[in-house]
Write a protein that holds these residues in place. Structure first.
Motif, PDB file in Angstrom:
ATOM      1  N   ALA A  96       2.938   1.948 -13.763  1.00  0.00           N
ATOM      2  CA  ALA A  96       1.654   2.467 -13.295  1.00  0.00           C
ATOM      3  C   ALA A  96       1.651   2.502 -11.790  1.00  0.00           C
ATOM      4  O   ALA A  96       2.505   1.887 -11.129  1.00  0.00           O
ATOM      5  CB  ALA A  96       0.499   1.604 -13.809  1.00  0.00           C
ATOM      6  N   ASP A  97       0.662   3.221 -11.217  1.00  0.00           N
ATOM      7  CA  ASP A  97       0.560   3.242  -9.762  1.00  0.00           C
ATOM      8  C   ASP A  97       0.241   1.844  -9.238  1.00  0.00           C
ATOM      9  O   ASP A  97       0.683   1.460  -8.148  1.00  0.00           O
ATOM     10  CB  ASP A  97      -0.489   4.263  -9.300  1.00  0.00           C
ATOM     11  N   ALA A  98      -0.500   1.078 -10.013  1.00  0.00           N
ATOM     12  CA  ALA A  98      -0.807  -0.317  -9.683  1.00  0.00           C
ATOM     13  C   ALA A  98      -1.340  -0.966 -10.953  1.00  0.00           C
ATOM     14  O   ALA A  98      -1.656  -0.274 -11.925  1.00  0.00           O
ATOM     15  CB  ALA A  98      -1.837  -0.404  -8.552  1.00  0.00           C
ATOM     16  N   PHE A  99      -1.456  -2.286 -10.935  1.00  0.00           N
ATOM     17  CA  PHE A  99      -1.965  -3.010 -12.098  1.00  0.00           C
ATOM     18  C   PHE A  99      -3.065  -3.960 -11.655  1.00  0.00           C
ATOM     19  O   PHE A  99      -3.009  -4.540 -10.577  1.00  0.00           O
ATOM     20  CB  PHE A  99      -0.845  -3.819 -12.767  1.00  0.00           C
ATOM     21  N   CYS A 100      -4.072  -4.112 -12.506  1.00  0.00           N
ATOM     22  CA  CYS A 100      -5.079  -5.141 -12.244  1.00  0.00           C
ATOM     23  C   CYS A 100      -4.685  -6.422 -12.979  1.00  0.00           C
ATOM     24  O   CYS A 100      -3.733  -6.441 -13.775  1.00  0.00           O
ATOM     25  CB  CYS A 100      -6.477  -4.655 -12.615  1.00  0.00           C
ATOM     26  N   HIS A 101      -5.406  -7.493 -12.699  1.00  0.00           N
ATOM     27  CA  HIS A 101      -5.018  -8.823 -13.138  1.00  0.00           C
ATOM     28  C   HIS A 101      -4.941  -8.910 -14.666  1.00  0.00           C
ATOM     29  O   HIS A 101      -5.879  -8.572 -15.364  1.00  0.00           O
ATOM     30  CB  HIS A 101      -6.025  -9.840 -12.594  1.00  0.00           C
ATOM     31  N   PHE A 150       0.798  -1.222   0.000  1.00  0.00           N
ATOM     32  CA  PHE A 150       0.000   0.000   0.000  1.00  0.00           C
ATOM     33  C   PHE A 150       0.835   1.279   0.000  1.00  0.00           C
ATOM     34  O   PHE A 150       0.307   2.348  -0.349  1.00  0.00           O
ATOM     35  CB  PHE A 150      -0.969   0.001   1.176  1.00  0.00           C
ATOM     36  N   SER A 151       2.096   1.219   0.384  1.00  0.00           N
ATOM     37  CA  SER A 151       2.920   2.425   0.355  1.00  0.00           C
ATOM     38  C   SER A 151       3.527   2.681  -1.024  1.00  0.00           C
ATOM     39  O   SER A 151       4.047   3.771  -1.276  1.00  0.00           O
ATOM     40  CB  SER A 151       4.053   2.328   1.386  1.00  0.00           C
ATOM     41  N   ALA A 152       3.469   1.714  -1.911  1.00  0.00           N
ATOM     42  CA  ALA A 152       4.083   1.872  -3.237  1.00  0.00           C
ATOM     43  C   ALA A 152       3.343   2.931  -4.053  1.00  0.00           C
ATOM     44  O   ALA A 152       2.121   3.029  -4.007  1.00  0.00           O
ATOM     45  CB  ALA A 152       4.072   0.542  -3.983  1.00  0.00           C
ATOM     46  N   ILE A 153       4.103   3.736  -4.798  1.00  0.00           N
ATOM     47  CA  ILE A 153       3.491   4.750  -5.665  1.00  0.00           C
ATOM     48  C   ILE A 153       3.583   4.342  -7.133  1.00  0.00           C
ATOM     49  O   ILE A 153       2.906   4.917  -7.977  1.00  0.00           O
ATOM     50  CB  ILE A 153       4.102   6.150  -5.447  1.00  0.00           C
ATOM     51  N   ASN A 177       0.153   4.849   2.345  1.00  0.00           N
ATOM     52  CA  ASN A 177      -0.392   3.576   2.808  1.00  0.00           C
ATOM     53  C   ASN A 177      -1.909   3.683   2.982  1.00  0.00           C
ATOM     54  O   ASN A 177      -2.681   2.841   2.500  1.00  0.00           O
ATOM     55  CB  ASN A 177       0.311   3.211   4.119  1.00  0.00           C
ATOM     56  N   LEU A 178      -2.355   4.737   3.648  1.00  0.00           N
ATOM     57  CA  LEU A 178      -3.784   4.921   3.908  1.00  0.00           C
ATOM     58  C   LEU A 178      -4.541   5.341   2.640  1.00  0.00           C
ATOM     59  O   LEU A 178      -5.645   4.867   2.375  1.00  0.00           O
ATOM     60  CB  LEU A 178      -3.977   5.958   5.011  1.00  0.00           C
ATOM     61  N   GLU A 179      -3.936   6.214   1.859  1.00  0.00           N
ATOM     62  CA  GLU A 179      -4.575   6.713   0.632  1.00  0.00           C
ATOM     63  C   GLU A 179      -4.839   5.581  -0.354  1.00  0.00           C
ATOM     64  O   GLU A 179      -5.890   5.533  -1.004  1.00  0.00           O
ATOM     65  CB  GLU A 179      -3.645   7.758  -0.008  1.00  0.00           C
ATOM     66  N   ALA A 180      -3.890   4.655  -0.474  1.00  0.00           N
ATOM     67  CA  ALA A 180      -3.994   3.586  -1.470  1.00  0.00           C
ATOM     68  C   ALA A 180      -5.107   2.593  -1.161  1.00  0.00           C
ATOM     69  O   ALA A 180      -5.511   1.813  -2.025  1.00  0.00           O
ATOM     70  CB  ALA A 180      -2.660   2.848  -1.584  1.00  0.00           C
ATOM     71  N   ARG A 181      -5.604   2.606   0.071  1.00  0.00           N
ATOM     72  CA  ARG A 181      -6.676   1.675   0.445  1.00  0.00           C
ATOM     73  C   ARG A 181      -8.068   2.175   0.041  1.00  0.00           C
ATOM     74  O   ARG A 181      -9.045   1.429   0.117  1.00  0.00           O
ATOM     75  CB  ARG A 181      -6.646   1.433   1.965  1.00  0.00           C
ATOM     76  N   ASN A 182      -8.158   3.436  -0.368  1.00  0.00           N
ATOM     77  CA  ASN A 182      -9.456   3.992  -0.760  1.00  0.00           C
ATOM     78  C   ASN A 182      -9.867   3.464  -2.127  1.00  0.00           C
ATOM     79  O   ASN A 182      -9.061   3.404  -3.050  1.00  0.00           O
ATOM     80  CB  ASN A 182      -9.397   5.522  -0.811  1.00  0.00           C
ATOM     81  N   ARG A 183     -11.126   3.087  -2.268  1.00  0.00           N
ATOM     82  CA  ARG A 183     -11.638   2.634  -3.559  1.00  0.00           C
ATOM     83  C   ARG A 183     -11.683   3.813  -4.529  1.00  0.00           C
ATOM     84  O   ARG A 183     -12.192   4.881  -4.207  1.00  0.00           O
ATOM     85  CB  ARG A 183     -13.032   2.028  -3.413  1.00  0.00           C
ATOM     86  N   ARG A 184     -11.143   3.609  -5.735  1.00  0.00           N
ATOM     87  CA  ARG A 184     -11.006   4.698  -6.687  1.00  0.00           C
ATOM     88  C   ARG A 184     -12.203   4.794  -7.626  1.00  0.00           C
ATOM     89  O   ARG A 184     -12.787   3.797  -8.014  1.00  0.00           O
ATOM     90  CB  ARG A 184      -9.736   4.502  -7.519  1.00  0.00           C
ATOM     91  N   GLY A 244       8.460   1.634  -6.723  1.00  0.00           N
ATOM     92  CA  GLY A 244       8.814   2.947  -6.198  1.00  0.00           C
ATOM     93  C   GLY A 244       8.008   3.294  -4.961  1.00  0.00           C
ATOM     94  O   GLY A 244       6.814   2.976  -4.868  1.00  0.00           O
ATOM     95  N   TYR A 245       8.663   3.976  -4.009  1.00  0.00           N
ATOM     96  CA  TYR A 245       8.026   4.408  -2.765  1.00  0.00           C
ATOM     97  C   TYR A 245       8.312   5.887  -2.533  1.00  0.00           C
ATOM     98  O   TYR A 245       9.333   6.407  -2.980  1.00  0.00           O
ATOM     99  CB  TYR A 245       8.562   3.589  -1.580  1.00  0.00           C
TER     100      TYR A 245
END
Length: 283
Positions: free
Chosen positions: A202-207, A116-119, A268-275, A257-258
């Motif tokens: 990317a900030d994250a990837f889906c499956h 969750f801390s990864a950017i 960490n907290l921000e990344a847990r919010n549903r976008r 990247g962090y």
């Protein structure tokens, strides 16, 4: 949701790499060999612990996908860390199989969470269009595409995919998971040996997202689809049967990247919010 480490425990960051060929992905599975399973078993053995301490990873890789810059964390009891921390890296090297290595073990700063801390996460996908096929020494890491590829066309098609979008057309849906992502970089380069490498960040990837994007862009590169086709697929917002999920062995997680240490908990907290996308309704 807080991510405070429990009293009496220390959060430990592990930097690692692995060859994914013989693994059924990262995540533990019963009766299947996985990276998480091997690492947790090795930690249990070298610390002489009767308990399995669960790892959290920056990005769960699928079966056959490699990693050069994977990051994980584990919360260990303070006394166990004090006793074994200085020798943990060398002991893991002696216990782990040869297709997974830990390169760094260190106490993590406050607020660090490998996931969750990864950017951003940066992947590379490697492919060759050489008519003779793949160099035998690279066959486990490079895909052979048996049509000539136009790298300029692939780069032109990639530009329409950059930015924040709903990537539902390029993702395998998972119950309750969002498919909104920010694609920060998608570029293609051919090296002197003829290997064409896609850099995807990317900030994250889906499956299946990276492998689906690569599959679509290879169709542009070999002339089977026009340059504007991948962007039209994205805008349609639904899976297109013409988008092939390419084989996993060409894909490697290169780096995670962090932010600066003082931003770790906030991220960490921000990344847990549903976008949701701007203007989209909630829920």
């Amino acid at each position: 949701m807080s991510d405070e480490v429990e009293p009496g425990f220390v959060r430990v960051r592990l930097d690692l790499s692995y060859d994914g060929a013989e693994f059924s992905g990262w995540a533990k599975q019963r009766e299947r060999r996985t990276v998480q399973g091997e690492l947790e078993a090795a930690l249990r053995t070298v610390t002489r612990s009767g308990e399995t301490y669960e790892l959290t990873v920056a990005g769960r890789t699928d079966a056959g996908v490699h990693a050069r810059g994977q990051v994980a964390h584990v919360d260990l009891p303070e006394e166990l860390w004090a006793e074994h921390g200085d020798r943990l890296l060398r002991r893991l090297a002696g216990r782990l199989p040869k297709d997974v290595r830990v390169w760094r073990v260190a106490e993590a700063p406050y607020g660090f969470n490998a996931r969750f801390s990864a950017i951003w996460r940066r992947y590379a996908y490697r492919v060759t269009d050489h008519p003779g096929g793949v160099d035998p020494l690279l066959r486990g890491h490079v895909l052979w595409h048996d049509w000539a590829l136009d790298v300029d066309a692939m780069n032109a098609a990639s530009r329409a995919l950059l930015g924040e979008h709903d990537f539902a057309a390029y993702c395998k849906r998972r119950e309750g998971a969002t498919t909104i992502r920010t694609l920060q970089e998608l570029s293609w380069v051919r090296d002197a040996d003829g290997i064409v490498t896609a850099t995807v960040r990317a900030d994250a990837f889906c499956h299946n997202m990276v492998r689906s994007l690569v599959g679509a862009l290879l169709f542009v590169g070999d002339g089977h689809r026009p340059v504007d086709w991948p962007g039209k697929v994205l805008a349609a917002g639904v899976r297109d049967s013409a988008v092939h999920v390419v084989r996993p062995h060409g894909l490697t997680l290169e780096e995670v990247g962090y932010p600066a240490d003082d931003r770790l908990m906030a991220r960490n907290l921000e990344a847990r919010n549903r976008r949701t996308l701007p203007g989209a309704g909630c829920c």
